[in-house]
Write an enzyme that holds these catalytic residues in place. Structure first.
Site, mmCIF file in Angstrom:
data_model
loop_
_atom_site.group_PDB
_atom_site.id
_atom_site.type_symbol
_atom_site.label_atom_id
_atom_site.label_comp_id
_atom_site.label_asym_id
_atom_site.label_seq_id
_atom_site.Cartn_x
_atom_site.Cartn_y
_atom_site.Cartn_z
ATOM 1 N N GLU A 197 -5.871 -10.842 -1.433
ATOM 2 C CA GLU A 197 -6.743 -10.636 -0.260
ATOM 3 C C GLU A 197 -8.213 -10.571 -0.669
ATOM 4 O O GLU A 197 -8.952 -9.691 -0.224
ATOM 5 C CB GLU A 197 -6.346 -9.346 0.475
ATOM 6 C CG GLU A 197 -4.883 -9.291 0.836
ATOM 7 C CD GLU A 197 -4.479 -8.022 1.595
ATOM 8 O OE1 GLU A 197 -5.358 -7.318 2.115
ATOM 9 O OE2 GLU A 197 -3.261 -7.750 1.665
ATOM 10 N N GLU A 213 0.800 -1.241 0.000
ATOM 11 C CA GLU A 213 0.000 0.000 0.000
ATOM 12 C C GLU A 213 0.831 1.289 0.000
ATOM 13 O O GLU A 213 0.620 2.176 0.825
ATOM 14 C CB GLU A 213 -0.959 -0.009 1.204
ATOM 15 C CG GLU A 213 -1.885 -1.205 1.191
ATOM 16 C CD GLU A 213 -2.853 -1.243 2.367
ATOM 17 O OE1 GLU A 213 -2.715 -0.428 3.288
ATOM 18 O OE2 GLU A 213 -3.748 -2.095 2.360
HETATM 19 C C1 XIL Z 1 -6.178 -6.379 8.058
HETATM 20 C C2 XIL Z 1 -6.490 -7.560 8.973
HETATM 21 O O1 XIL Z 1 -7.390 -8.411 8.317
HETATM 22 C C3 XIL Z 1 -7.075 -7.072 10.280
HETATM 23 O O2 XIL Z 1 -7.208 -8.154 11.190
HETATM 24 C C4 XIL Z 1 -6.204 -5.990 10.891
HETATM 25 O O3 XIL Z 1 -6.835 -5.467 12.026
HETATM 26 C C5 XIL Z 1 -5.940 -4.877 9.903
HETATM 27 O O4 XIL Z 1 -5.381 -5.428 8.717
HETATM 28 N N1 XIL Z 1 -4.843 -4.668 3.478
HETATM 29 C C6 XIL Z 1 -3.847 -5.479 3.922
HETATM 30 C C7 XIL Z 1 -4.091 -6.398 5.061
HETATM 31 O O5 XIL Z 1 -2.762 -5.544 3.312
HETATM 32 O O6 XIL Z 1 -2.951 -6.611 5.825
HETATM 33 C C8 XIL Z 1 -5.212 -5.878 5.947
HETATM 34 O O7 XIL Z 1 -5.479 -6.849 6.944
HETATM 35 C C9 XIL Z 1 -6.426 -5.569 5.112
HETATM 36 C C10 XIL Z 1 -6.135 -4.514 4.088
#
Ligand code: XIL
Length: 438
Positions: free
Chosen positions: A351, A240
């Protein structure tokens, strides 16, 4: 590909017949399809392997030259759900997609303590990602860092990540390493003089920070590669780093980003440089981000990846894909995949989840249709070699444990219920014929 050799003589007769007809109507192109599928000789007959009838029902070979509409018809012929209702056996996502990409799931540390969960994971997936346990706020130890007292080298503690690493090792699963350098879930003390946690702490210089970055990446990679060789096949080196909303032409995320603030513009390139230096042979380095299908983000992500590729520092782009039932439109999604595909890098859907705010039959049917369309798009682009998609990871296992659920607004975005029952969305992800497309 599931093809069996047929009897030579019978086959030649068949082919002769075919040839005559085809020559008569002058469609020599069709002959190529029927006679020399997969580059095989004319004496080989293409027969569907009965053992894999279910998996093979998508007649994947013929998707190649078809447009999307036709590909959808093919996908519609799958009948996994019917088979499941008859036999009680759930088909495996990883097996169904084994010729296209690996299929993974994100898990939290405590997920590994429930054998019902782990059995499901082992039967459905061949890759896992730590939802949080490999982020810097889990892998860095303030206590050990202060005890060590080395201004250029913070100390790590991989205890929480080890639960997942051991599980992957014991069960023959691959792992995506998520993530090394991220503006979020990274303690501020990593950037301060003396690892100071107080409000008035001063930030270190670029030189010191680069040492810390290198030493952090080195330790995490060396630790995992030494103790768990071959398990982590891909690393999200930087996560990100693009936020067009921050107003820069190159799209870099500059607000609330200590990596940028302390190191400067080139922190992404430096992270990849160090990761390349310590990566095991064959370990793939990814840039990972969300909304990568949005036009402004697509352009900047493309440029960033192109630049890193020219320097030989990157192997793939991670598209997070936290999407919604009706956003993005699939044409934009497909366009982005093709565009990244042009770079010749791997693409992983790192994701995937689809925010469905209701658990009603109607909403869940829409969710199933959406999963089906997404998977059809991914399979089809891979098949046509327009995007080298090598993994699809679902961001969570069961609906009761999803980061999309907030206290006052639950979400039901995943493939399994709290009771480990396969949802309609699961059959959607398999492109089952029972799942209607809206
Ligand atoms: C999220 C997790 O799912 C949560 O448990 C945590 O509180 C915050 O992060 N983008 C990403 C992930 O790269 O690491 C994130 O995961 C969601 C958005």
């Amino acid at each position: 590909m599931h093809y069996l050799r047929g009897g030579k003589n019978g086959c030649q007769e068949l082919i002769k017949g075919f040839r005559k007809i085809l020559l008569l109507i002058g469609i020599t192109l069709l002959e190529v399809v029927f006679v020399s599928c997969d580059g095989k000789g004319a004496d080989e007959q293409v027969v569907t392997d009965p053992i894999v009838t279910v998996e093979n029902n998508n007649t994947e070979k013929s998707i190649n030259n078809k447009n999307e509409g036709e590909a959808m018809d093919i996908a519609n012929k799958k009948n996994y759900k019917e088979l499941y209702e008859e036999t009680g056996e759930l088909p495996s996502l990883a097996k169904v997609y084994s010729e296209y990409f690996t299929v993974g799931v994100a898990l939290a540390g405590f997920d590994f303590t429930d054998s019902k969960k782990t059995d499901l994971v082992i039967s459905q997936f061949n890759s896992i990602t730590c939802e949080n346990e490999m982020k810097a706020d889990c892998t860095l130890s303030l206590e050990a860092t202060l005890a060590k007292g080395d201004e250029e080298c913070p100390a790590i503690n991989m205890e929480r990540a080890e639960v997942a690493l051991n599980f992957a090792k014991d069960n023959g699963l691959g792992m995506r390493g998520h993530t090394l350098v991220w503006y979020s879930q990274t303690p501020k003390w990593l950037f301060t003089v003396g690892y100071d946690t107080s409000e008035e702490a001063k930030l270190v210089t670029r030189e010191v920070m680069l040492k810390r970055m290198e030493n952090y990446i080195k330790q995490v990679m060396e630790y995992t590669n030494t103790n768990y060789p071959g398990i982590i096949y891909a690393w999200d080196v930087v996560n990100e780093a693009i936020e067009p909303g921050d107003g820069r032409e190159d799209g870099l995320r500059v607000k609330n980003n200590y990596w940028y603030e302390v190191v400067g513009n080139d922190y992404i390139e430096m992270a990849f440089t160090y990761a390349r230096k310590y990566a095991a042979p064959g370990q793939k380095l990814f840039y990972n981000d969300y909304n990568t299908y949005e036009k402004n983000k697509l352009f900047t992500t493309y440029k960033l990846a192109e630049n890193l590729k020219e320097k030989g520092l990157i192997d793939g782009i991670g598209m997070q894909d936290h999407i919604k039932l009706d956003y993005p439109v699939l044409t934009d999604y497909e366009y982005a995949l093709k565009k990244y595909g042009e770079l010749g890098l791997e693409i992983q859907i790192t994701e995937l989840d689809i925010d469905a705010k209701e658990d009603t039959e109607e909403a869940q049917a829409k969710l199933a249709a959406r999963y089906k369309k997404v998977m059809m798009t991914l399979q089809s682009l891979k098949e046509k070699e327009l995007a080298n998609i090598t993994n699809v990871t679902i961001w969570g296992l069961t609906d009761d444990r999803t980061w999309l659920s907030k206290e006052d607004s639950p979400s039901y975005p995943l493939l399994f219920t709290q009771e480990f029952k396969a949802k309609e969305a699961f059959f959607g992800a398999l492109q089952d014929e029972s799942v209607k497309l809206y």
